[in-house]
Design a protein around this motif. Structure first.
Motif, PDB file in Angstrom:
ATOM      1  N   ALA A  33       0.824  -1.206   0.000  1.00 23.19           N
ATOM      2  CA  ALA A  33       0.000   0.000   0.000  1.00 23.19           C
ATOM      3  C   ALA A  33       0.859   1.257   0.000  1.00 23.19           C
ATOM      4  O   ALA A  33       0.531   2.252  -0.667  1.00 23.19           O
ATOM      5  CB  ALA A  33      -0.931  -0.006   1.217  1.00 23.19           C
ATOM      6  N   HIS A  34       1.966   1.230   0.725  1.00 27.87           N
ATOM      7  CA  HIS A  34       2.859   2.391   0.748  1.00 27.87           C
ATOM      8  C   HIS A  34       3.504   2.620  -0.615  1.00 27.87           C
ATOM      9  O   HIS A  34       3.655   3.763  -1.063  1.00 27.87           O
ATOM     10  CB  HIS A  34       3.930   2.212   1.823  1.00 27.87           C
ATOM     11  N   VAL A  46      10.364   6.887  -2.320  1.00 30.71           N
ATOM     12  CA  VAL A  46       9.620   5.962  -1.459  1.00 30.71           C
ATOM     13  C   VAL A  46      10.640   4.960  -0.922  1.00 30.71           C
ATOM     14  O   VAL A  46      11.494   4.474  -1.675  1.00 30.71           O
ATOM     15  CB  VAL A  46       8.510   5.229  -2.222  1.00 30.71           C
ATOM     16  N   LEU A  47      10.563   4.659   0.376  1.00 32.21           N
ATOM     17  CA  LEU A  47      11.563   3.818   1.027  1.00 32.21           C
ATOM     18  C   LEU A  47      10.899   2.571   1.596  1.00 32.21           C
ATOM     19  O   LEU A  47       9.933   2.651   2.347  1.00 32.21           O
ATOM     20  CB  LEU A  47      12.240   4.607   2.149  1.00 32.21           C
ATOM     21  N   LEU A  48      11.426   1.403   1.227  1.00 31.26           N
ATOM     22  CA  LEU A  48      10.966   0.125   1.787  1.00 31.26           C
ATOM     23  C   LEU A  48      12.186  -0.618   2.320  1.00 31.26           C
ATOM     24  O   LEU A  48      13.109  -0.922   1.568  1.00 31.26           O
ATOM     25  CB  LEU A  48      10.259  -0.723   0.731  1.00 31.26           C
ATOM     26  N   THR A  49      12.185  -0.884   3.626  1.00 31.54           N
ATOM     27  CA  THR A  49      13.301  -1.608   4.241  1.00 31.54           C
ATOM     28  C   THR A  49      12.774  -2.860   4.936  1.00 31.54           C
ATOM     29  O   THR A  49      11.581  -2.980   5.217  1.00 31.54           O
ATOM     30  CB  THR A  49      14.049  -0.731   5.258  1.00 31.54           C
ATOM     31  N   VAL A 187      11.571  11.896   1.124  1.00 28.26           N
ATOM     32  CA  VAL A 187      10.938  10.580   1.228  1.00 28.26           C
ATOM     33  C   VAL A 187       9.493  10.795   1.669  1.00 28.26           C
ATOM     34  O   VAL A 187       9.233  11.170   2.818  1.00 28.26           O
ATOM     35  CB  VAL A 187      11.683   9.680   2.228  1.00 28.26           C
ATOM     36  N   ILE A 188       8.551  10.546   0.763  1.00 18.27           N
ATOM     37  CA  ILE A 188       7.152  10.842   1.069  1.00 18.27           C
ATOM     38  C   ILE A 188       6.417   9.625   1.620  1.00 18.27           C
ATOM     39  O   ILE A 188       5.290   9.743   2.091  1.00 18.27           O
ATOM     40  CB  ILE A 188       6.432  11.411  -0.174  1.00 18.27           C
ATOM     41  N   ALA A 189       7.004   8.448   1.544  1.00 12.72           N
ATOM     42  CA  ALA A 189       6.401   7.242   2.135  1.00 12.72           C
ATOM     43  C   ALA A 189       7.524   6.283   2.485  1.00 12.72           C
ATOM     44  O   ALA A 189       8.413   6.043   1.680  1.00 12.72           O
ATOM     45  CB  ALA A 189       5.413   6.593   1.161  1.00 12.72           C
ATOM     46  N   ARG A 329       6.045  12.048   6.827  1.00  9.27           N
ATOM     47  CA  ARG A 329       5.220  10.871   7.106  1.00  9.27           C
ATOM     48  C   ARG A 329       3.934  10.984   6.317  1.00  9.27           C
ATOM     49  O   ARG A 329       3.175  11.925   6.507  1.00  9.27           O
ATOM     50  CB  ARG A 329       4.927  10.803   8.602  1.00  9.27           C
ATOM     51  N   PRO A 330       3.629  10.008   5.431  1.00 13.76           N
ATOM     52  CA  PRO A 330       2.406  10.094   4.644  1.00 13.76           C
ATOM     53  C   PRO A 330       1.201   9.746   5.483  1.00 13.76           C
ATOM     54  O   PRO A 330       1.319   9.131   6.534  1.00 13.76           O
ATOM     55  CB  PRO A 330       2.630   9.032   3.566  1.00 13.76           C
ATOM     56  N   PRO A 331       0.009  10.112   5.019  1.00 15.03           N
ATOM     57  CA  PRO A 331      -1.192   9.722   5.747  1.00 15.03           C
ATOM     58  C   PRO A 331      -1.397   8.224   5.675  1.00 15.03           C
ATOM     59  O   PRO A 331      -0.836   7.544   4.836  1.00 15.03           O
ATOM     60  CB  PRO A 331      -2.307  10.474   4.991  1.00 15.03           C
ATOM     61  N   ALA A 332      -2.213   7.710   6.607  1.00 10.79           N
ATOM     62  CA  ALA A 332      -2.496   6.274   6.610  1.00 10.79           C
ATOM     63  C   ALA A 332      -3.150   5.876   5.305  1.00 10.79           C
ATOM     64  O   ALA A 332      -3.999   6.585   4.774  1.00 10.79           O
ATOM     65  CB  ALA A 332      -3.413   5.937   7.786  1.00 10.79           C
ATOM     66  N   VAL A 333      -2.742   4.723   4.782  1.00  6.84           N
ATOM     67  CA  VAL A 333      -3.256   4.239   3.512  1.00  6.84           C
ATOM     68  C   VAL A 333      -4.170   3.063   3.782  1.00  6.84           C
ATOM     69  O   VAL A 333      -3.747   2.074   4.366  1.00  6.84           O
ATOM     70  CB  VAL A 333      -2.108   3.785   2.579  1.00  6.84           C
TER      71      VAL A 333
END
Length: 531
Positions: A33-34, A46-49, A187-189, A329-333
């Motif tokens: 979703a992010h 966009v960052l995924l770790t 980084v927006i998400a 920090r983006p809003p909840a998705v």
């Protein structure tokens, strides 16, 4: 050899990224979703770790299957590059033309100018460009700064290049450095993919065995799930390695089930030198066939049903995605964002419904394609109250247009409001009464079934389906475990009828999809839910 012995079609615990075995936990759905939120927001990074083996590549592959048609995708999986090599790789991925070879060495400025010209031309044609960089923890600070500069090209509404960084936890530490603060602010998400819980670990094992063709035997007793989770820390790749070796050990010792001793011995082999000290305490020697070099993946047959009896907390499909703490920090998705917008026809709607199950379908007729992955279509008629009781997302047939039916994906339903997704639009929340006025009364949903599934199980039938049904009902009513390979006799039929009546199902003593769905749900199996 091993799969034939255990009556399976494939080895279920291979570490190869086979899309047939895709398992999307709630954490994976949130991560996806992010990513989808990131490319839809017009932002830069966009960052995924996540830890090694946590499933980052699984999420990335699923994301790549769902990007919009107007997006051009570039993918770099070996980022140990200099600035010039990175820029050249970007040009290769997007097919950007560079000066002829005889014109001399290409400078950084020439690369950047060519990329900027390409991005402007793409924007003029209504196309977006997304660059994915895997193993991004290997990027140098100099290369990261160059990536930031590439995102400077923007319109008043969005940046012309969106970059997704995927990497191990140290990537977060890198972006926390003072010299990379400007990049971190773009980084927006961001999301950190954690490991599976104990309940999810059991469901993950069940899922992979079901896809491999398991039918009736319980290779991993319920009491071992806590130990499996403790030995693997809930990391999917570690679970695969451990379960594969444990089932090999059970085969070598001619045991129908994995025991605690076998599991600890398996851990001492696959995690040797890591953190399996506790496991090594119970392992005195390696299995002879393993020492001889027989390392193929071997599993016991059948789990598609039995692990449904584990006590697991059901997890709703619609769960807000919460980003980890960050500068931006983006809003909840909502979880509904995981599914892209539906098409106008029923086939496309069913393909998106399959996406909530972690299954990517490309066929024009999704139901037969889903059946090959042990997902069956349930096409039925019923009210919204019936769907609330069934408690799973479904494709609804609407009568908005008298000339042609319209289809919507129902993703959430409570006492007063419902959430649906139409083609070309975002998820919508409306009053249940308003939806009921448009609902045609026909719906289609998915449910998990064994490969040998018949249309229904009725009196006099005998086989794995009846065995599982008898065991599950015995557990619900706290009765002794029944013997296997017994027919569905009058006593079992009476018990089944009582269960159906208690669950507000048709109490006819015939076990069809809805009965099995409720038995799965009461067993705590984690499947997409409406609530």
């Amino acid at each position: 050899m091993y799969t034939q012995f255990f009556n399976l079609k494939q080895s279920p615990f291979s570490i190869a990224p086979d899309p047939r075995y895709l398992f999307m936990s709630e954490r994976h759905r949130e991560a996806l979703a992010h990513l989808l939120y990131g490319i839809g927001s017009g932002g830069g990074f966009v960052l995924l770790t996540g830890e090694i083996g946590a499933g980052k590549t699984t999420v990335c592959r699923c994301f790549m299957e769902q990007i919009p048609a107007n997006c051009k995708l570039g993918y770099i999986f070996n980022p140990k590059l200099s600035v010039e090599e990175l820029l050249l790789s970007i040009c290769d991925e997007f097919g950007i033309e560079l000066p002829p070879a005889g014109a001399g060495a290409v400078s950084v400025k020439a690369y950047v100018d060519a990329i900027n010209a390409y991005l402007l031309a793409s924007h003029a044609q209504g196309r977006n460009n997304v660059l994915i960089i895997d193993e991004a923890q290997n990027l140098s600070a100099e290369v990261l700064e160059q990536l930031r500069l590439l995102t400077n090209l923007e319109t008043s509404e969005r940046k012309l290049l969106q970059i997704i960084l995927i990497g191990q936890p140290e990537l977060r530490d890198m972006l926390a450095r003072p010299e990379l603060e400007q990049l971190a602010q773009r980084v927006i998400a961001r999301y950190h993919l954690g490991s599976l819980s104990e309940a999810e670990t059991g469901t993950y094992i069940e899922h992979r065995l079901a896809v491999a063709g398991a039918t009736s035997i319980v290779p991993f007793p319920r009491k071992l799930m806590a130990l499996v989770h403790g030995l693997t820390k809930g990391v999917p790749r570690r679970i695969n390695l451990l379960c594969d070796r444990a089932l090999l050990g059970a085969y070598v010792e001619n045991q129908p089930q994995v025991s605690r001793t076998i599991l600890k011995r398996a851990a001492s082999e696959v995690f040797a030198g890591q953190d399996a000290g506790a496991a090594r305490a119970g392992a005195k020697a390696r299995w002879p066939l393993v020492a001889a070099g027989l390392l193929g993946g071997v599993v016991l047959s059948a789990l598609a049903w039995q692990l449904a009896t584990r006590a697991v907390k059901p997890v709703a499909v619609a769960q807000a995605a919460a980003a980890s703490a960050s500068v931006a920090r983006p809003p909840a998705v909502p979880a509904a964002a995981v599914a892209p917008q539906l098409g106008g026809d029923s086939a496309q709607a069913l393909r998106q419904l399959a996406g909530l199950w972690g299954l990517t379908l490309t066929a024009d007729d999704p139901c037969p394609a889903a059946a090959r992955a042990n997902l069956r279509c349930l096409q039925a008629k019923g009210s919204l109250d019936d769907l609330r009781l069934l408690d799973r997302p479904a494709m609804l047939k609407l009568h908005d247009d008298p000339a042609a039916p319209n289809y919507a994906l129902l993703t959430a339903l409570d006492g007063e409001q419902a959430t649906i997704v139409f083609a070309g639009g975002p998820p919508r929340t409306l009053q249940v009464d308003a939806l009921a006025a448009r609902y045609d009364g026909e719906y289609t949903t998915f449910w998990r079934a064994p490969r040998a599934w018949r249309d229904e199980v009725r009196g006099g039938d005998q086989g794995p389906d009846v065995d599982w049904l008898a065991r599950r009902l015995s557990q619900i009513y706290d009765l002794p475990r029944p013997q296997d390979n017994q027919p569905l006799d009058a006593a079992l039929r009476k018990r089944l009828t009582e269960f159906q009546a208690a669950q507000k199902l048709k109490a006819d003593g015939v076990a069809g999809p809805k009965t099995f769905i409720r038995l799965y749900q009461l067993g705590g199996v984690q499947e997409p839910r409406l609530r």
